[in-house]
Design a protein around this motif. Structure first.
Motif, PDB file in Angstrom:
ATOM      1  N   ASN A  23      54.692  77.847  79.427  1.00 58.06           N
ATOM      2  CA  ASN A  23      54.526  76.691  79.994  1.00 58.06           C
ATOM      3  C   ASN A  23      54.705  76.889  81.486  1.00 58.06           C
ATOM      4  O   ASN A  23      53.808  76.288  82.243  1.00 58.06           O
ATOM      5  CB  ASN A  23      55.199  75.606  79.501  1.00 58.06           C
ATOM      6  CG  ASN A  23      54.384  75.162  77.868  1.00 58.06           C
ATOM      7  OD1 ASN A  23      53.459  75.316  77.746  1.00 58.06           O
ATOM      8  ND2 ASN A  23      55.385  74.578  77.244  1.00 58.06           N
ATOM      9  N   ASP A  42      52.030  76.287  84.375  1.00 54.29           N
ATOM     10  CA  ASP A  42      52.261  75.322  85.495  1.00 54.29           C
ATOM     11  C   ASP A  42      51.976  75.923  87.104  1.00 54.29           C
ATOM     12  O   ASP A  42      51.531  75.323  87.773  1.00 54.29           O
ATOM     13  CB  ASP A  42      53.851  74.742  85.639  1.00 54.29           C
ATOM     14  CG  ASP A  42      54.305  73.979  84.409  1.00 54.29           C
ATOM     15  OD1 ASP A  42      53.405  73.337  83.752  1.00 54.29           O
ATOM     16  OD2 ASP A  42      55.523  73.834  84.317  1.00 54.29           O
ATOM     17  N   GLU A  54      47.773  76.201  86.737  1.00 52.84           N
ATOM     18  CA  GLU A  54      47.001  74.986  86.802  1.00 52.84           C
ATOM     19  C   GLU A  54      46.668  74.328  88.081  1.00 52.84           C
ATOM     20  O   GLU A  54      45.839  73.694  88.221  1.00 52.84           O
ATOM     21  CB  GLU A  54      47.822  73.995  85.908  1.00 52.84           C
ATOM     22  CG  GLU A  54      47.082  72.996  85.323  1.00 52.84           C
ATOM     23  CD  GLU A  54      47.781  72.045  84.194  1.00 52.84           C
ATOM     24  OE1 GLU A  54      46.990  71.455  83.676  1.00 52.84           O
ATOM     25  OE2 GLU A  54      48.953  72.333  84.073  1.00 52.84           O
ATOM     26  N   ASN A  96      55.271  69.828  67.948  1.00 54.72           N
ATOM     27  CA  ASN A  96      56.513  70.056  68.653  1.00 54.72           C
ATOM     28  C   ASN A  96      57.257  71.151  68.017  1.00 54.72           C
ATOM     29  O   ASN A  96      57.434  71.090  66.900  1.00 54.72           O
ATOM     30  CB  ASN A  96      57.502  68.838  69.260  1.00 54.72           C
ATOM     31  CG  ASN A  96      56.899  67.924  70.229  1.00 54.72           C
ATOM     32  OD1 ASN A  96      56.073  68.533  71.031  1.00 54.72           O
ATOM     33  ND2 ASN A  96      57.405  66.809  70.341  1.00 54.72           N
ATOM     34  N   SER A 110      51.771  73.641  76.529  1.00 54.69           N
ATOM     35  CA  SER A 110      50.917  72.520  77.276  1.00 54.69           C
ATOM     36  C   SER A 110      49.335  72.854  76.604  1.00 54.69           C
ATOM     37  O   SER A 110      49.010  73.846  76.352  1.00 54.69           O
ATOM     38  CB  SER A 110      51.039  72.857  78.837  1.00 54.69           C
ATOM     39  OG  SER A 110      50.406  74.178  79.071  1.00 54.69           O
TER      40      SER A 110
END
Length: 87
Positions: A11, A15, A18, A57, A65
């Protein structure tokens, strides 16, 4: 292998990429980074986590993500480590 840690690391990589203006290039960047810098068993564990619970989760509440999930699905073939040869 701590799957939650792998998901968290993926993730964080997501980040970074992205924010790139070209969505396809960003997805490729995530996959390329994971392919180049993660050892095969880390990639296998991450892909297994993707298969086991594609929208749920994890135990610690850490979920892939949507962006990272898209990168893994789109580039799965290049992320899947080659089988070890038995020569």
């Amino acid at each position: 292998m701590d799957t939650q840690n792998l998901i968290d690391m993926a993730n964080r990589i997501g980040d970074f990429f992205e924010s790139m203006p070209d969505h396809d290039e960003a997805l490729t960047g995530v996959a390329d980074h994971i392919r180049r810098f993660w050892e095969p068993r880390m990639r296998r564990a991450l892909l297994a986590a993707l298969d086991e619970a594609p929208g749920v989760n994890g135990a610690d509440g850490i979920e892939l993500s949507g962006f990272v999930r898209e990168a893994l699905v789109r580039h799965r073939e290049q992320l899947t480590p080659a089988a070890a040869s038995t020569v």
